[in-house]
Enzyme design. Structure first.
Site, PDB file in Angstrom:
ATOM      1  N   HIS A 125      -2.644 -56.303 -22.069  1.00 17.19           N
ATOM      2  CA  HIS A 125      -3.203 -55.016 -22.502  1.00 17.19           C
ATOM      3  C   HIS A 125      -3.791 -55.071 -23.907  1.00 17.19           C
ATOM      4  O   HIS A 125      -4.491 -54.138 -24.323  1.00 17.19           O
ATOM      5  CB  HIS A 125      -2.133 -53.924 -22.471  1.00 17.19           C
ATOM      6  CG  HIS A 125      -1.695 -53.540 -21.099  1.00 17.19           C
ATOM      7  ND1 HIS A 125      -2.581 -53.224 -20.090  1.00 17.19           N
ATOM      8  CD2 HIS A 125      -0.446 -53.428 -20.549  1.00 17.19           C
ATOM      9  CE1 HIS A 125      -1.899 -52.930 -18.985  1.00 17.19           C
ATOM     10  NE2 HIS A 125      -0.610 -53.066 -19.230  1.00 17.19           N
ATOM     11  N   ASP A 162      -0.421 -58.539 -12.379  1.00 18.97           N
ATOM     12  CA  ASP A 162       0.430 -57.484 -12.926  1.00 18.97           C
ATOM     13  C   ASP A 162       0.023 -56.155 -12.298  1.00 18.97           C
ATOM     14  O   ASP A 162      -1.153 -55.930 -11.991  1.00 18.97           O
ATOM     15  CB  ASP A 162       0.243 -57.432 -14.441  1.00 18.97           C
ATOM     16  CG  ASP A 162       1.226 -56.517 -15.150  1.00 18.97           C
ATOM     17  OD1 ASP A 162       2.190 -57.036 -15.736  1.00 18.97           O
ATOM     18  OD2 ASP A 162       1.018 -55.285 -15.126  1.00 18.97           O
ATOM     19  N   HIS A 164      -0.345 -53.349 -13.582  1.00 22.28           N
ATOM     20  CA  HIS A 164      -1.238 -52.596 -14.454  1.00 22.28           C
ATOM     21  C   HIS A 164      -2.504 -53.410 -14.714  1.00 22.28           C
ATOM     22  O   HIS A 164      -2.453 -54.630 -14.851  1.00 22.28           O
ATOM     23  CB  HIS A 164      -0.553 -52.272 -15.782  1.00 22.28           C
ATOM     24  CG  HIS A 164       0.731 -51.523 -15.628  1.00 22.28           C
ATOM     25  ND1 HIS A 164       1.965 -52.154 -15.604  1.00 22.28           N
ATOM     26  CD2 HIS A 164       0.980 -50.201 -15.474  1.00 22.28           C
ATOM     27  CE1 HIS A 164       2.911 -51.249 -15.450  1.00 22.28           C
ATOM     28  NE2 HIS A 164       2.346 -50.060 -15.366  1.00 22.28           N
ATOM     29  N   ASP A 249       5.823 -56.538 -12.210  1.00 30.67           N
ATOM     30  CA  ASP A 249       6.104 -55.112 -12.076  1.00 30.67           C
ATOM     31  C   ASP A 249       5.475 -54.507 -10.828  1.00 30.67           C
ATOM     32  O   ASP A 249       5.637 -53.313 -10.568  1.00 30.67           O
ATOM     33  CB  ASP A 249       5.680 -54.339 -13.327  1.00 30.67           C
ATOM     34  CG  ASP A 249       4.379 -54.819 -13.932  1.00 30.67           C
ATOM     35  OD1 ASP A 249       3.700 -55.656 -13.308  1.00 30.67           O
ATOM     36  OD2 ASP A 249       4.030 -54.351 -15.031  1.00 30.67           O
TER      37      ASP A 249
END
Length: 343
Positions: A125, A162, A164, A249
């Site tokens: 991120h 991931d 996200h 995740d």
């Protein structure tokens, strides 16, 4: 071929986030599981601090200085999700350094062929000049840029599984045709980027492939997206290094999202990447740890990944049905990658 490498460093435990999903306990959970399995043949290597030119190839010097000064002053909150402590700067330097050293090892003529960098804080991120989403420096971007700039690598594939969207990695390479960035992520979800229509910019148009999936997406869809979208495009792109932002995740037990991937799904996606690398001429495969916040699921999933990553041979091909999500994604991406419309 040398043993696969596992990069680690005790500074990862000094990044104190308090009562936070991205906590120091993640690393011991992984390493207890790996130790119970004899480390799966991996050689453990202490990650160095990242070299400043390697870090500043992704992040401006003024941004790096800001993180350093905040940590030196005792730390604090950068945003609602991202906090640092006095030990966070050293941890982040080693996390980026592990990715850098991984790229160095994998690009060496006598390199190991496979490696996993298991350090924190995670990185995908982190945009060039913005920390967010638990991330300070973009570790996988440091590895990719190192391979391109220092080792003469012509093309790098980055697969981000991931849950996200890897907004920071996309931001680093959105205009760079030398990096093919593919992200499978739950949509809608933090950070709100990664629409299927976002395909990169300028010279990099088409080398960003976003593969958003709805809540509840499971192994079948994830593996199909890799096999029927990522792999055919990657064959055409012909990367000289393959990197994975390995976030766990998307596991069905993870508290921060709603996908339904299992250990078997992560193993199968790793197998797809191993076969791709073999097909491309023994291209090396490296992975950096991203998310994963249910400790048992994180540990088991990482071990399942490393079991395939470190095996002497890639697993045999699987008959993977074309999931509707993969069919839709292939139809969209065929505008830039006609190979997806073949047949």
């Amino acid at each position: 071929m040398p043993a696969p490498l596992y990069f680690h460093h005790p500074s990862s435990l000094e990044h104190d986030t308090g009562a936070h999903p991205e906590r120091a306990a993640r690393i011991p959970a992984i390493e207890r599981e790996l130790e119970s399995r004899g480390w799966l043949g991996f050689e453990r290597v202490l990650a160095p601090e990242v070299e400043r030119p390697a870090l500043e190839a992704v992040h401006p010097a003024r941004y790096v200085l800001g993180i350093s000064e905040l940590c030196a002053s005792g730390g604090g909150a950068i945003d609602l999700d991202t906090v640092v402590s006095e030990g966070s700067y050293a941890a982040a330097l080693h996390a980026a350094g592990g990715a850098m050293a991984m790229a160095d090892a994998l690009m060496a003529p006598d390199g190991p062929g496979a490696a996993f960098s298991a350090l924190r804080p995670p990185g995908h991120h982190a945009e060039p000049a913005r920390a967010m989403g638990f991330c300070l420096f973009n570790n996988v971007a440091v590895a990719a840029r190192r391979a391109l700039d220092v080792h003469g690598c012509g093309r790098v594939l980055v697969l981000d599984w991931d849950v996200h969207h890897g907004n920071g990695t996309q931001a680093a390479f959105a205009e760079d045709p030398a990096v093919l960035f593919c992200s499978i992520h739950q949509w809608p979800l933090y950070p709100g980027t990664g629409a299927a229509t976002d395909v990169g910019r300028g010279a990099g148009e088409g080398t960003t492939i976003n593969l958003p999936v709805p809540a509840g997406t499971d192994d079948e869809a994830y593996v199909s997206l890799v096999e029927h979208v990522v792999v055919p495009v990657a064959r055409e792109f012909a990367p000289e290094l393959v990197l994975v932002s390995a976030g766990y995740d998307s596991h069905r037990d993870d508290p921060l999202a709603s996908c339904r991937v299992t250990e078997a799904g992560f193993a199968a996606m790793t197998g797809s990447m191993r076969r791709l690398c073999a097909e491309l001429g023994d291209v090396s495969l490296g992975m950096t740890l991203e998310g994963g916040y249910e400790l048992g699921a994180l540990a088991r999933s990482t071990a399942a990944t490393l079991e395939v990553l470190g095996a002497e041979q890639p697993p045999p091909p699987r008959d993977v049905p074309v999931h509707p999500l993969a069919a839709e994604a292939a139809a969209r991406a065929a505008r830039h990658w006609p190979v997806l419309s073949a047949g």
